[in-house]
Design a protein around this motif. Sequence first.
Motif, mmCIF file in Angstrom:
data_model
loop_
_atom_site.group_PDB
_atom_site.id
_atom_site.type_symbol
_atom_site.label_atom_id
_atom_site.label_comp_id
_atom_site.label_asym_id
_atom_site.label_seq_id
_atom_site.Cartn_x
_atom_site.Cartn_y
_atom_site.Cartn_z
ATOM 1 N N SER A 102 21.534 26.960 -8.455
ATOM 2 C CA SER A 102 21.592 25.697 -7.847
ATOM 3 C C SER A 102 19.938 24.813 -8.427
ATOM 4 O O SER A 102 20.680 23.338 -8.264
ATOM 5 N N SER A 154 27.961 23.270 -0.398
ATOM 6 C CA SER A 154 27.522 24.118 -0.390
ATOM 7 C C SER A 154 28.055 25.489 0.187
ATOM 8 O O SER A 154 27.274 25.147 1.704
ATOM 9 N N GLU A 207 30.214 19.197 -1.969
ATOM 10 C CA GLU A 207 30.787 19.531 -3.163
ATOM 11 C C GLU A 207 31.858 18.121 -3.439
ATOM 12 O O GLU A 207 32.737 17.616 -1.412
#
Length: 157
Positions: free
Chosen positions: A39, A99, A145
């Motif tokens: 990340s 995510s 996302e």
Amino acid sequence: MTSASSQHAAGPARRTVVAAAGAAGLAAALTACGSSDNSSDKVNTGSGSSGTTGGAGGGSAGGTALAKTSDIPEGGGRIFKDQGVVVTQPTAGTFKAFSAKCTHQGCAVGSVTGGAIVCPCHNSHFSIADGSVKQGPATQPLPAEKITVSGEDIKLA
């Protein structure tokens, strides 16, 4: 005595070997417990995509097909483990994606229940509407996302 002193010079001391083995074991344990996500390498500045059935979005737009809009329950969501994403429908016709990796220690979230995305590792809860933390120990929201909704198709952009 010459042979005894040459043995010590020929290889590492027993303490050195034991310490190195302990350090390697500790490193392996920490790696297993820590986050395996990248990340820090992935910055997602999107705020999540929302759309309505029949909303704008190219019907021929590329992307990974995830689901039909009817597959995502209103007030809930669905986890797509293979793609590492959670798609939610906080209100009728509005779809969001986040995510599926918990921001606490990188565990995969395990369920969407009671208006929250729940991580089974330490019971962090995230909002289905914006990914924000509803209950810790996580302190950072789930990253958004990008998805597209075209007709009844939901695709990962």
